[in-house]
Design a protein around this motif. Structure first.
Motif, PDB file in Angstrom:
ATOM      1  N   TYR A 177       8.542 -15.952  46.086  1.00 55.16           N
ATOM      2  CA  TYR A 177       7.833 -16.403  44.897  1.00 55.16           C
ATOM      3  C   TYR A 177       6.377 -16.773  45.183  1.00 55.16           C
ATOM      4  O   TYR A 177       5.473 -16.289  44.488  1.00 55.16           O
ATOM      5  CB  TYR A 177       8.575 -17.552  44.189  1.00 55.16           C
ATOM      6  N   PRO A 178       6.114 -17.591  46.216  1.00 53.73           N
ATOM      7  CA  PRO A 178       4.705 -17.939  46.480  1.00 53.73           C
ATOM      8  C   PRO A 178       3.826 -16.717  46.730  1.00 53.73           C
ATOM      9  O   PRO A 178       2.690 -16.663  46.258  1.00 53.73           O
ATOM     10  CB  PRO A 178       4.790 -18.816  47.740  1.00 53.73           C
ATOM     11  N   LEU A 179       4.363 -15.716  47.462  1.00 54.20           N
ATOM     12  CA  LEU A 179       3.572 -14.521  47.745  1.00 54.20           C
ATOM     13  C   LEU A 179       3.288 -13.723  46.482  1.00 54.20           C
ATOM     14  O   LEU A 179       2.148 -13.313  46.228  1.00 54.20           O
ATOM     15  CB  LEU A 179       4.301 -13.629  48.754  1.00 54.20           C
ATOM     16  N   ASN A 201       3.384 -14.783  43.451  1.00 51.50           N
ATOM     17  CA  ASN A 201       2.530 -15.631  42.631  1.00 51.50           C
ATOM     18  C   ASN A 201       1.065 -15.466  43.034  1.00 51.50           C
ATOM     19  O   ASN A 201       0.180 -15.256  42.202  1.00 51.50           O
ATOM     20  CB  ASN A 201       2.996 -17.080  42.806  1.00 51.50           C
ATOM     21  N   LEU A 202       0.812 -15.514  44.348  1.00 52.02           N
ATOM     22  CA  LEU A 202      -0.552 -15.382  44.858  1.00 52.02           C
ATOM     23  C   LEU A 202      -1.123 -14.005  44.528  1.00 52.02           C
ATOM     24  O   LEU A 202      -2.245 -13.876  44.035  1.00 52.02           O
ATOM     25  CB  LEU A 202      -0.552 -15.596  46.377  1.00 52.02           C
ATOM     26  N   ILE A 246      -2.103 -13.490  40.963  1.00 49.96           N
ATOM     27  CA  ILE A 246      -3.407 -14.101  40.633  1.00 49.96           C
ATOM     28  C   ILE A 246      -4.542 -13.127  40.925  1.00 49.96           C
ATOM     29  O   ILE A 246      -5.529 -13.045  40.190  1.00 49.96           O
ATOM     30  CB  ILE A 246      -3.594 -15.408  41.435  1.00 49.96           C
TER      31      ILE A 246
END
Lengths: 289, 267
Positions: free
Chosen positions: A36-38, A40-41, A44
């Motif tokens: 998820y963080p990847l 998400n980044l 962006i």
């Protein structure tokens, strides 16, 4: 990209529900703290300020950033080549040694592997400083009359990164060399090949998976390397990881930093997929095949 | 010795010098009386070790790192062993997904993971917290633990568990009483690897550090960047001793595990 053989199903099979239950914590962890963080980044990088590819265009259009990218590739390549040149003979001697000598060589190669990256980077900072041992030696042998600037240069980064990443090269090559049956060299000798020809036509081709594996491993690590360039490199000759950090933390330009991460991740993924058939990660990790 | 072998040996020992000299040079500086880092060291003092242990900020950082590394080791060992067991006992297509996701954190550069987590943790309030660090370090250490556990698990004869289950034991009881004792040395070795990886992790620590809570590597980074004091060699000595102890411990455990796995099969 499989770990086949390593994980073959065996024995009375678990129920489907059992498998899902046992694997669930792992999947939750990876989804929450990795995927998820990847995603998400990266999202962006294409969504902000509006759905756009402008962030990526900036990476390639602006000559400053294009140079960082090119420099990163060049340094990573240089570090890989240097590591290979230094590592292959060591791996060869390790594979051909027995008894205490083999233990000694292995210990020498593994010791840095087990000491902190920060400590090794600090060691290079001490060695390369103005009145450090390298400068003292250069002056003692008369190569230079006054201290040379060694620290905070690209050379410092290349040397220290080679030092840190070399063990990742020695081990796969050693693994490949040791898997070559000794009969092959004897067969080549009986057929009339000298040691040089045996090396070029038997040993080296059979060691290639280890060589390629090592080069890829070092190259990929070097591409995204942060600590050593941040501490020993010059701000004028930045690598991509330092640029990402700067855009993220100092300029707070998250979409652009995200685009840089996107470019880096894309490079790494393409190289990995391209070579995943040649080298197997389980072998790199010292697993059995 | 023929000239070619001699040349190879000379080259290799030159390379070994390149590998060892920086490490061997920094360690004795921990005992030098000089205020700055220079070689050769002068005199002998334990002052820098005393300084390290007397400084609140270094001690706080060390205990913060110990806490994170311990939690990472335990969490990784439990989650990793569960998933690996499922894999070895027939996970099918889910196993393929597991393996791909396991490789992910090795392939993706740490800087990418660190930046991604930095952004994500800022919005979730996990930045600088123990939970945040442990989650990140579990992702990084997981592959190493899984490989270590899998090496033992794949050599355990599944007939042992089958026998236990045909005597009426549940799957869990069979695992707990038969398989777990056999693979335990490797599980502990895997946990030790996770501990060291977490304790020594500088990149994620650089991005996740809060204002108050810093890990030991983060403190070291700042010290190297700003003043490079003799405390760094002192920590290097401590870390080297710790790493070697863990390495020897893990090797002993692995050997024990191999003996465990081999013994039942021979009879």
């Amino acid at each position: 990209m499989t770990l086949s053989g390593f994980f073959e199903a065996d024995g009375r099979q678990l129920s489907r529900a059992g498998i899902v239950l046992l694997m669930a914590p792992f999947f939750v962890l990876i989804a929450f703290a990795f995927l998820y963080p990847l995603v998400n980044l990266l999202s962006i990088s294409v969504l902000e300020p509006a759905p756009t590819l402008a962030n990526y265009e900036r990476v390639f259009d602006n000559p400053v950033y294009a140079r960082v990218l090119f420099r990163t590739l060049r340094i990573a390549l240089l570090v890989s080549l240097l590591s290979l040149l230094l590592s292959f003979p060591v791996a060869l001697l390790m594979a051909n040694s027995t008894g205490p000598k083999a233990v000694f060589l292995t210990a020498c190669v593994l010791l840095p592997f087990w000491s902190s990256v920060l400590v090794r980077t600090a060691a290079w900072a001490v060695l390369l400083q103005r009145n450090g041992l390298v400068n003292q030696t250069l002056q003692a042998v008369g190569l230079t009359s006054e201290p040379v600037t060694l620290l905070y240069t690209q050379g410092a980064v290349v040397v220290a990164m080679t030092h840190v990443l070399m063990p990742f090269m020695v081990l796969p090559i050693y693994g490949a060399l040791r898997n070559i049956p000794s009969d092959y060299a004897r067969a080549a000798a009986i057929s009339g090949a000298g040691p040089v020809r045996t090396f070029w036509e038997v040993t080296l081709p059979l060691a290639m998976p280890g060589v390629i594996g090592g080069v890829i491993l070092v190259f990929l690590s070097a591409l995204g390397y942060f600590i050593t360039p941040a501490l020993l490199g010059s701000p004028q000759e930045m690598m991509i990881a330092t640029l990402i950090s700067q855009q993220m933390r100092e300029n707070l330009d998250w979409p652009f930093a995200a685009a840089l991460v996107g470019v880096l991740t894309l490079f790494v993924t393409i190289i990995t997929i391209a070579f995943s058939k040649v080298f197997r990660f389980d072998r790199m990790m010292g697993g059995r095949t | 010795m023929n000239p070619r072998t001699l040349l190879l040996n000379a080259y290799v020992y030159a390379v070994l010098a390149f590998i060892l000299v920086p490490i061997l040079i920094i360690l004795p500086m921990a005992f030098s009386e000089t205020q700055y880092l220079a070689f050769p060291p002068q005199g002998f003092t334990l002052r820098w070790f005393a300084d390290f242990f007397a400084d609140r900020r270094w001690m706080d950082a060390m205990w913060f790192s110990v806490k994170i590394a311990t939690l990472t080791a335990i969490t990784t060992a439990i989650i990793g062993t569960m998933a690996t067991y499922a894999l070895v006992r027939g996970a099918g297509s889910l196993g393929t997904v597991f393996q791909a996701l396991l490789i992910g954190p090795i392939v993706v550069p740490h800087i990418a993971l660190a930046v991604a987590l930095y952004l994500f943790f800022q919005t979730t309030g996990l930045s600088g917290t123990v939970t945040g660090y442990v989650l990140a370090h579990c992702v990084i250490a997981m592959p190493f633990t899984v490989f270590t556990v899998a090496a033992a698990l794949s050599s355990v004869d599944p007939a042992l568990e089958d026998a236990a289950m045909s005597c009426g034991a549940s799957r869990f009881t069979a695992f707990r009483l038969i398989t777990l004792p056999i693979i335990l040395p490797n599980v502990i070795a895997g946990a030790l690897f996770a501990f060291i990886i977490s304790f020594d992790e500088p990149v994620v620590a650089f991005f996740l550090a809060g204002i108050r809570d810093k890990t030991l590597p983060r403190m070291m980074f700042d010290d190297i960047e700003q003043n490079l004091t003799p405390i760094i060699p002192a920590i290097a000595v401590l870390l080297t001793v710790l790493s070697i102890a863990v390495l020897i411990g893990a090797a002993l455990l692995r050997r024990m595990s191999e003996r465990n796995a081999a013994a039942p099969k021979e009879t």
